[in-house]
Each structure stands twice: as structure tokens, then as C-alpha cells.
Design a protein around this motif. Sequence first.
Motif, short mmCIF file in Angstrom:
data_model
loop_
_atom_site.label_atom_id
_atom_site.label_comp_id
_atom_site.label_asym_id
_atom_site.label_seq_id
_atom_site.Cartn_x
_atom_site.Cartn_y
_atom_site.Cartn_z
N PHE A 28 0.96 -1.05 0.48
CA PHE A 28 0.14 -0.17 -0.03
C PHE A 28 0.95 0.97 -0.23
CE2 PHE A 28 -3.56 -3.10 2.21
CZ PHE A 28 -3.99 -2.24 0.95
N TYR A 29 1.84 1.37 0.86
CA TYR A 29 2.57 1.93 0.77
C TYR A 29 3.82 2.58 -0.48
CZ TYR A 29 2.12 3.11 5.90
OH TYR A 29 1.42 3.03 7.30
N PRO B 297 0.64 12.38 2.50
CA PRO B 297 0.31 11.26 1.80
C PRO B 297 1.11 10.55 1.94
CG PRO B 297 0.84 13.78 0.56
CD PRO B 297 1.25 14.17 2.46
N LEU B 298 2.67 10.18 1.80
CA LEU B 298 3.02 8.98 2.02
C LEU B 298 3.15 8.24 2.77
CD1 LEU B 298 5.91 10.39 -0.67
CD2 LEU B 298 3.59 9.05 -0.98
N LEU B 299 2.73 9.34 4.44
CA LEU B 299 2.97 8.22 5.45
C LEU B 299 1.82 7.48 5.48
CD1 LEU B 299 5.17 11.56 7.55
CD2 LEU B 299 5.80 8.96 6.36
N SER B 300 0.67 7.89 4.92
CA SER B 300 -0.72 7.17 5.55
C SER B 300 -1.10 6.01 3.52
CB SER B 300 -1.52 7.70 5.61
OG SER B 300 -1.66 8.65 4.22
N PHE B 301 -2.24 5.47 3.93
CA PHE B 301 -2.18 5.01 2.54
C PHE B 301 -3.59 4.92 2.88
CE2 PHE B 301 -1.44 1.39 5.04
CZ PHE B 301 -1.97 0.24 5.62
N GLN B 302 -4.08 4.40 1.60
CA GLN B 302 -6.15 3.78 1.42
C GLN B 302 -5.89 2.40 0.76
OE1 GLN B 302 -7.74 7.51 0.09
NE2 GLN B 302 -8.37 7.95 2.43
N VAL B 303 -6.61 1.88 1.90
CA VAL B 303 -6.96 0.69 0.90
C VAL B 303 -7.45 0.55 -0.88
CG1 VAL B 303 -7.69 -2.53 0.85
CG2 VAL B 303 -7.35 -1.07 3.05
N GLU B 304 -8.28 1.28 -0.57
CA GLU B 304 -8.50 1.60 -2.27
C GLU B 304 -8.26 2.76 -2.59
OE1 GLU B 304 -10.09 -0.43 -4.37
OE2 GLU B 304 -10.55 -1.80 -2.93
N GLU B 305 -7.09 3.75 -3.40
CA GLU B 305 -6.27 3.98 -3.88
C GLU B 305 -7.66 5.03 -4.29
OE1 GLU B 305 -4.74 6.42 -2.10
OE2 GLU B 305 -3.19 4.84 -1.48
N LEU C 291 -2.99 13.61 -6.61
CA LEU C 291 -3.68 13.01 -5.75
C LEU C 291 -4.55 12.17 -4.69
CD1 LEU C 291 0.02 10.38 -6.71
CD2 LEU C 291 -1.72 9.90 -7.80
N PHE C 292 -3.49 12.55 -3.60
CA PHE C 292 -4.20 13.18 -2.38
C PHE C 292 -4.63 14.00 -1.70
CE2 PHE C 292 0.35 10.88 -3.24
CZ PHE C 292 -0.44 9.83 -3.34
N GLU D 111 3.54 5.87 -7.42
CA GLU D 111 3.10 6.14 -8.42
C GLU D 111 3.42 7.44 -9.15
OE1 GLU D 111 0.70 5.23 -10.09
OE2 GLU D 111 -0.31 7.19 -11.07
N ILE E 77 -5.66 6.70 -7.67
CA ILE E 77 -4.62 6.05 -8.29
C ILE E 77 -5.10 4.26 -9.32
CG2 ILE E 77 -2.64 4.32 -8.02
CD1 ILE E 77 -1.45 6.26 -5.91
N ARG F 193 2.50 1.50 -3.53
CA ARG F 193 1.92 1.81 -4.73
C ARG F 193 1.78 3.46 -4.71
NH1 ARG F 193 -3.99 -0.53 -4.36
NH2 ARG F 193 -3.97 1.02 -2.25
N ARG F 194 1.42 4.36 -3.73
CA ARG F 194 1.73 5.53 -3.18
C ARG F 194 3.27 6.01 -3.97
NH1 ARG F 194 -1.90 8.99 1.07
NH2 ARG F 194 -3.86 8.03 -0.21
#
Lengths: 151, 318
Positions: free
Chosen positions: A80-81, B302-310, B288-289, A87, B313, A83-84
Motif C-alpha cells: 500500500f505504501y 500522504p506518503l506516510l499513510s495509505f488507503q486500501v482502495e486509492e 492524487l491525494f 505512483e 490511483i 503504491r503511493r
Amino acid sequence: MSGVNELRIVGFLCNWCSYGGADAAGVGRLAQPTDLRIIRMPCSGRINPLFVARTLLSGADGVLVSGCHPRDCHYAEGNFYARRRLEVFKRLLPTLGIDPGRFEYTWVSASEGQRWQTVVTTFTEQIHRLGPMPRFSPGEACVAVLAESGG
Amino acid sequence: MNVLSQLKEQIAATLPNLDLVIGWERGFDPLHHTPLFMRRPEDVERLVIDALCVHNLAVYLPGLKNKKVGVAVKGCDSRAVNQLAREGLIKRENVVVFGFPCDGAADLTKVRRQLGDISGVQSAALEGDLLRVVVDGKERETPLKDVLADKCLRCRYPNALTHDHFAGEPREARVQTDDYKDVVDFEALPLEARFAHWQQEMQRCIRCYACRNACPMCVCRDHCVAQSRDPHWVTQEDETREKWMFQIIHAMHLAGRCVECGECQRACPVDIPILALKRKLNKEIRELFDFEAGVDPQAVPPLLSFQVEEKNINERGW
């Protein structure tokens, strides 16, 4: 890819899914282009986008990153990390003057030998369409500076 | 009461409770201001604020993390304070922020372009919308708007976004939105032209790392990978490629963190337009975020976190 010179493609593969997938493709004797060199990584989350930058600048013509499918990461959230980060890096490439098609990231699981074959073949074809990566030429740069300064 | 005297009063009143307050003073010539570290009440008298206060003083804060520090900030600088606090690189409660309405900062490269050689400048005065300088006994002038830094022409945050004291009245922003036209225009060039552009620009680089040292978000200091041999990210070879590699590292290490204060580009002694890389990343991060560094002190980087469904992206398309 008979009759075409090989290009240098580097693949960063996660140990748990994509490396297994590539192995499955090999065990299944699926025909693949031979331009790709694989580097095994613990997890796609370990892949610093700068690995890709360094690889492209140091002589590769294309870089492929592959990890476990989202929700399937061996370490639960590494991809997940990744991917960001990947991208964001991919979107920087156009400004660098590098074709964004030279870098792709995708997800292949350990059982997807067929999918791995498709990924490698498609990506290799894509890199062959783009040709060798342009390089900064130290010689020409010096000549340009000298010409500018009238020396 | 004008903004400067009000600011001086506020600083003088707070100084006894602080270890030091950072501001600007006149430097080695009338066009170059320099950071001022105020420790005693009489130091406050040397403070100046005008269009020549170019430095982002937030750069000193991480190194003074455990001290009680006051700092004068322009709007863009205040974003750095926010972002540093958000990342835990400074303790916000240890910092006293002095804000004021900023009318824009001059870009000395543009001044040189407008007025020619300014190395022997004898005096400089900002009169209304004019910058008037005397060089070798001859007076030259230029409209201030022609020499403002590019970042100021598209400034959305002229007033400090976070502050404990504010001198003067907040002013209107020049523009309401940033359309990143410079980035779009650059990307409209053919790929080869973009690559050639960087070859042309980067070969001038002398690897002084002023861009890194001036950057408020570059906090590794002595541990910077540019000078580390293990890992060995960049070699000592005198090649454009290695200089370029460092700029890519710098840009990527600032992805989602850069507050666009433009210090990297201002500090560059050979005027390489490296802010373009950070602008591009900021544009993408926003798309993106929906994130802008240092604007919302509570927002998660934003690069210290995520979403399962982006949401933005779509990597399955490949």
C-alpha cells in the motif's frame, strides 16, 4: 524477440509473490523474453523509488517493479505504501524528460505464472518500442560549454 | 504605527522568555539581507523587513529543537513551520512565530537581469512600487513587480498561516488558485527537449549543496546520502548524471513535504531552475491525494499513510 538487440531491463520483485510468480512461469516452461534481470526484494514496500531512478540513470533502459496484489502483502501493508510512492515517482518522470513508459509497477501473485509471462512480454515490447534510454553525454556537454564561451 | 515597529515591539516584549529570536538584518551590501539572531534587547533594533528578506528562517528551527526560539516568517515560511511541527521535527510549543503581511520577496537574479551588474551597489531603496539602486554613482530603477520571485507572483499565502503574534493587517493574496501553468507548459515540450533542458542546466551544477542546506525540510544535515559512502547513492564522478541524480533524490525526499518556499532555487549560485521538480511533485501530490504540505497542521502526510482502495490511483489498467 529474435533479430533485435537485447535491451537492459531490471525487475525489482517482492520475495513472496512476484518472485514466486516468475519462478512458477519458469517451472511451467512459459516462453519469456530474456531482456529482464531480476532483483529479489523482501517486499515491494522495501523498494525505494530512487532505486528506479538510480537504475535508469546507471544504464538500464527500463525498470519493472512487481509485488503482491493489494490486500495480499506478506507484511500486510507494504505494497500500500509502495503504491503511493511508486505512483508519485512515475508521475515525476515526464518532467525529468524520461518517458514514463520506461517504468511500470504491477502486482503478480506466486501462482500467476501466466500473468507473469504476459507482464514480462508486454513490458519488454514496450521498452523495445521506446528503444535505448537517452544518456547525458559528457563529451557533448563540454563541447557545448566551450562553444558558448567562445573557447 | 508601521509593521516594522509593531513587530519590533512584539519581539522585544517576548524576547525575555526566549533563548533567541531569528529575523533579518542588513547584510554585506544594501541588496543582501542576512539572518539576524536576536539575543539581547539591543539586537532587535537591527531588524528589518522588506522585499529583500528572502531567507526562509524556518531552516534553523530543527537544529534548535530543544531551545525556546522565536522566528519571523513570511507566508511561505510559515508553511515550513507547520510541516516541521507536523513531522515532529520541531516542537511547536517551543517556537514563537511572528507573522506579518508579506508583499513578496525580490529575486536577485531578476534584479541583476533588469539592472545589470549590481556587485558595487552603494544604496538600495524600496519606494512604493519601485526598487531604486545606486551602482558606481549611477542611479538605476526598476518596478518591484519585475524583480519579484516567481513564487511571489503566484502567492496564495502572503500572511503567516500559523502565528503567535501578527504585526500589521493581513493582506489580500495575489491569486486564489495555483494552476501550475509553468509545469504544464514545460511538459508540453517534446520529451527530447525536456531531457536536453536538464542536461544543459545540470552541467552547470558545482555540487555545493546550497539547495539542500537552504531547504527547511532537508533535515538530515550531516547524514545526507549525497555525502555518504554507505549507502553510496551518488559517486564523486564529475558527471552531469551524478548531479542530476542528487536533484532527483532531493525532489523525491521532498515529495509531499515541500512547502514551495523556493529556497533551493534562490540559494543556487548558478541559477539552476530546480524548483520545477518540486513544483511538478506538488502538482501530482495535490491531484492524487488532495494534499498541500504545511497548509493544514493536522493533515496526515500522504506518503506516510495509505488507503486500501486509492481513489486516484488506477494501477490495474496496466
